[in-house]
Every structure is written in structure tokens, then in C-alpha cells.
Design an enzyme around this catalytic site. Structure first.
Site, mmCIF file in Angstrom:
data_model
loop_
_atom_site.group_PDB
_atom_site.id
_atom_site.type_symbol
_atom_site.label_atom_id
_atom_site.label_comp_id
_atom_site.label_asym_id
_atom_site.label_seq_id
_atom_site.Cartn_x
_atom_site.Cartn_y
_atom_site.Cartn_z
ATOM 1 N N GLY A 50 -0.531 6.829 1.975
ATOM 2 C CA GLY A 50 0.028 8.165 2.178
ATOM 3 C C GLY A 50 -0.708 8.999 3.209
ATOM 4 N N ASN B 100 0.832 -1.197 0.000
ATOM 5 C CA ASN B 100 0.000 0.000 0.000
ATOM 6 C C ASN B 100 0.865 1.243 0.000
ATOM 7 O OD1 ASN B 100 -0.269 1.869 2.579
ATOM 8 N ND2 ASN B 100 0.227 -0.190 3.305
ATOM 9 N N CYS C 3 5.493 5.171 9.253
ATOM 10 C CA CYS C 3 4.784 5.193 7.968
ATOM 11 C C CYS C 3 5.795 5.255 6.834
ATOM 12 C CB CYS C 3 3.842 6.393 7.858
ATOM 13 S SG CYS C 3 3.108 6.457 6.198
ATOM 14 N N ILE D 236 4.680 -4.983 14.289
ATOM 15 C CA ILE D 236 5.495 -4.102 13.473
ATOM 16 C C ILE D 236 4.601 -3.365 12.488
ATOM 17 C CG2 ILE D 236 7.628 -5.452 13.547
ATOM 18 C CD1 ILE D 236 6.781 -6.799 10.896
ATOM 19 N N ASN D 237 5.111 -2.286 11.909
ATOM 20 C CA ASN D 237 4.484 -1.692 10.736
ATOM 21 C C ASN D 237 4.985 -2.468 9.504
ATOM 22 O OD1 ASN D 237 3.183 0.181 8.968
ATOM 23 N ND2 ASN D 237 3.554 1.834 10.430
ATOM 24 N N THR E 36 -4.388 -6.305 7.720
ATOM 25 C CA THR E 36 -4.674 -6.626 6.316
ATOM 26 C C THR E 36 -5.797 -7.656 6.167
ATOM 27 O OG1 THR E 36 -2.375 -6.105 5.817
ATOM 28 C CG2 THR E 36 -3.559 -7.379 4.159
HETATM 29 O O1 RRO Z 1 -1.064 5.754 5.180
HETATM 30 C C1 RRO Z 1 -0.201 4.958 4.826
HETATM 31 O O2 RRO Z 1 0.262 4.943 3.693
HETATM 32 C C2 RRO Z 1 0.385 3.977 5.753
HETATM 33 C C3 RRO Z 1 0.726 4.228 7.061
HETATM 34 BR BR1 RRO Z 1 0.347 5.833 7.886
HETATM 35 C C4 RRO Z 1 1.397 3.238 7.826
HETATM 36 O O3 RRO Z 1 1.759 3.414 8.990
HETATM 37 N N1 RRO Z 1 1.643 2.060 7.244
HETATM 38 C C5 RRO Z 1 1.287 1.828 5.991
HETATM 39 O O4 RRO Z 1 1.532 0.722 5.505
HETATM 40 N N2 RRO Z 1 0.666 2.770 5.231
#
Ligand code: RRO
Length: 325
Positions: free
Chosen positions: A73, A70, A131, A194-195, A270
Site C-alpha cells: 500500500g 503483497n 500499483c 510488468i508490475n 521478489t
Molecule cells: O506498495 C505497494 O503495495 C505496491 C506497489 Br506501489 C506496486 O507498484 N506494486 C506492488 O505490488 N505493490
């Protein structure tokens, strides 16, 4: 006997450890059409910024084997709309709310924390330091221990002390324990691990990147072993720091794996995209798995996969788990 699924989040007892992770549930409204959001542990909001933000150009999603890229943003309504519209709505539903915040600068994080300091009903704040899709892509705050710690200190300094802060970290680092340590030293009450991992896909048809922003965050089952490893490493280093384990959880068994690695709460992200009732299902499956292996309280199995735990019960041994699953 039902399994006691309660876990502690700061000052609040959550009825269970399964959370809707930031980003895949918006502010809960879409999810509420499919599942009772008051029955899951908490809803973590999509990361909120100081101002409304339209996010990145489309295409912003690309499927990959066992995963999703993804490049959303940070699209969102901004903190004012969140406080006026989304937070009251979530609370009116009886849902526990963790507010995820994201800034472009350290100052913005401080501003967001001060705005939340006056809001009632917030169970915790998750500081999104990771992010991958902000303007300076590739340089999230969580890539550097010093920078991550500075943001945590700014948030902690502006927020009431009865609201716990969790720092959400990136796996895209050489030493996640160093970043975790800096966050804890700067006042984080817990960590969210985790992110996404930074990834990329190219469409052979167009011979161009599949995402308009070229890079994106990889999530889904493909990253679960990375999440398990990060949770394990951080739990080894900081056994007393609560962890929200997130990354590719699709089943109760996946949640159990992260709990055994050391997470005390589980984020489902997800999976919600193709199964909006995934949190409730994962919760049900986890409860069934725990009952089947004779566990009375979910709190008893947190971190049980770690060696050197003299109370580790026989069922926590890998052979027993393998036999059951
Ligand atoms: O908004 C995003 O693109 C986004 C965020 Br803030 C994040 O923390 N993790 C991600 O995969 N997308």
C-alpha cells in the site's frame, strides 16, 4: 574475453542491464548490507509519494505457489525525505538511481516530477501507473490508455528533458500494447513491464482472506511468462522503445529470456526477498550464459527472439538455447 554488459539508459551508460526493481529494495540501504549496489545497473526506488505514507494494515504479505502476494500500500517516507536523505545516500555510494513515483491523482504526479526536476543525479524516472494496492484498489491508472497517457504527459511536462521517463504498466489489461502506445504518444521515453497481477488468497484456517486488504499484487516466478508475453507484444509494436523487463526474474537464464523478448534492462524484485544479493548473482549468471553461447555484447541479443530479424544469429534459435539450458 569478458562480455560487454553495458546498456544505454537515456543519457547514461549503465555498466550492465540488471536493476533492483522498485519495491523490493526500499531506497537501497538494506540491500547494501549484502551486495555492492554500485556494481548493479541501477537501483529503482520504492515508489515515492508526495507525503509520508504508512501503507496498508498487516498482514501485507502472503506466499503462494511460486509467487508472493503483497498489499504494502505504497508505504514510504514521501518525496521530501527521499530527496534529503535517500537520494544523496544512494549517489554517495556511486549507485545509479531510477526514481519510481506514484500519485493518487494526476496533479500529484506532476508535483513529484517538478520536485525531481531540480534534483541532480537522477538517471531516470519510473512512473508507477500500476500499483494495485492504492486506495481505489483495482483501478490503477495503467488500466486505461487515456488515463495513463494523461499522467505521462503531466510528468513529462514538469521534468527536465534530459531525464528519461519510463511508464510502469500493469499486465491486468486486455491490450497492453494500447496502453503502451498511449504512454509513448504522451512522451514516455521507455516502458517498464510488468508490475504485479491482482490476486487473492484465502486462509482455510481462519476462513478469511490471507491479506488484510483482501487483494494483493502477485509477483515472483509465477508471473514470469506473463512478463515475457507483455515484453514480446510491446517490442513487436514499438521496436525502438526501450523496455525494463521485470517479473519473476530469479536467475541469469530468466533475465536472458526477457532480453531475448525485447527488454534492454532487467528488474529483479521478489527474488531479493529471499536472496538480497540476487541482482549480483543474476548479473554473474547472465554474463556466464552469454559467454557460453558466444555473445560478446549483451546489447546484441536484445529482442533477438523476434522473427524476421535477418541478423538473428544461429545461437538465438530456440533449439540452441534449449540445448544449452
Ligand atoms: O506498495 C505497494 O503495495 C505496491 C506497489 Br506501489 C506496486 O507498484 N506494486 C506492488 O505490488 N505493490
Amino acid at each position: 574475453m569478458p562480455v560487454d554488459m553495458r546498456v544505454r539508459l537515456g543519457q547514461v551508460d549503465l555498466p550492465n542491464p540488471v536493476l533492483a526493481a522498485a519495491g523490493c529494495a526500499g531506497a537501497g540501504r538494506e540491500l547494501a548490507q549484502f551486495t555492492d549496489i554500485s556494481r548493479i545497473g541501477a537501483v529503482v526506488s520504492k515508489s515515492i509519494m508526495t507525503e509520508p505514507w504508512t501503507g496498508n494494515p498487516a498482514p501485507r504479505l502472503a506466499e503462494t505457489p511460486s509467487g508472493l502476494l503483497n498489499s504494502v500500500g505504497l508505504q514510504g517516507p514521501g518525496i521530501d525525505a527521499f530527496l534529503q536523505r535517500d537520494l544523496p545516500w544512494l549517489l554517495s555510494r556511486g549507485t545509479r538511481v531510477v526514481v519510481s513515483i506514484a500519485g493518487q491523482t494526476v496533479r500529484e504526479y506532476g508535483v513529484l516530477a517538478s520536485r525531481l526536476a531540480d534534483a541532480s543525479g537522477v538517471s531516470a524516472v519510473e512512473i508507477n501507473l500500476s500499483c494495485p494496492n492504492a486506495e481505489d484498489a483495482g483501478r490503477p491508472f495503467a488500466l486505461d490508455p487515456g488515463t495513463a497517457g494523461t499522467v505521462v504527459a503531466a510528468v513529462r511536462g514538469s521534468l527536465r528533458y534530459d531525464i528519461p521517463v519510463f511508464a510502469k504498466l500493469s499486465p491486468d489489461v486486455t491490450d497492453i500494447v494500447a496502453v503502451a502506445g498511449a504512454c509513448v504518444a504522451s512522451g514516455a521515453d521507455g516502458l517498464s513491464l510488468i508490475n504485479v497481477l491482482l490476486g487473492m488468497a484465502i486462509d482455510p484456517g481462519t476462513m478469511r482472506p490471507a491479506l488484510a486488504g483482501a487483494y494483493g499484487g502477485l509477483s515472483g516466478p509465477a508471473i514470469r511468462p506473463v512478463a515475457v508475453r507483455c515484453v514480446w507484444q510491446v517490442r513487436e509494436a514499438f521496436p525502438d522503445v526501450p523496455i525494463i523487463g521485470t517479473g519473476g526474474v530469479h536467475t541469469g537464464r530468466d533475465a536472458l529470456e526477457l532480453l531475448l523478448a525485447g527488454a534492454s534492462m532487467i528488474g529483479v524484485g521478489t527474488a531479493l526477498i529471499h536472496d538480497p544479493s540476487a541482482c549480483s548473482r543474476v548479473l554473474r549468471e547472465l554474463e556466464e550464459d552469454l559467454a557460453a553461447i558466444g555473445v560478446d555484447r549483451v546489447a546484441d541479443i536484445i529482442g533477438r527472439a523476434h522473427g524476421g530479424n535477418p541478423q538473428s544469429p544461429p545461437w538465438a534459435r530456440p533449439a540452441d538455447l534449449t540445448g544449452k539450458m
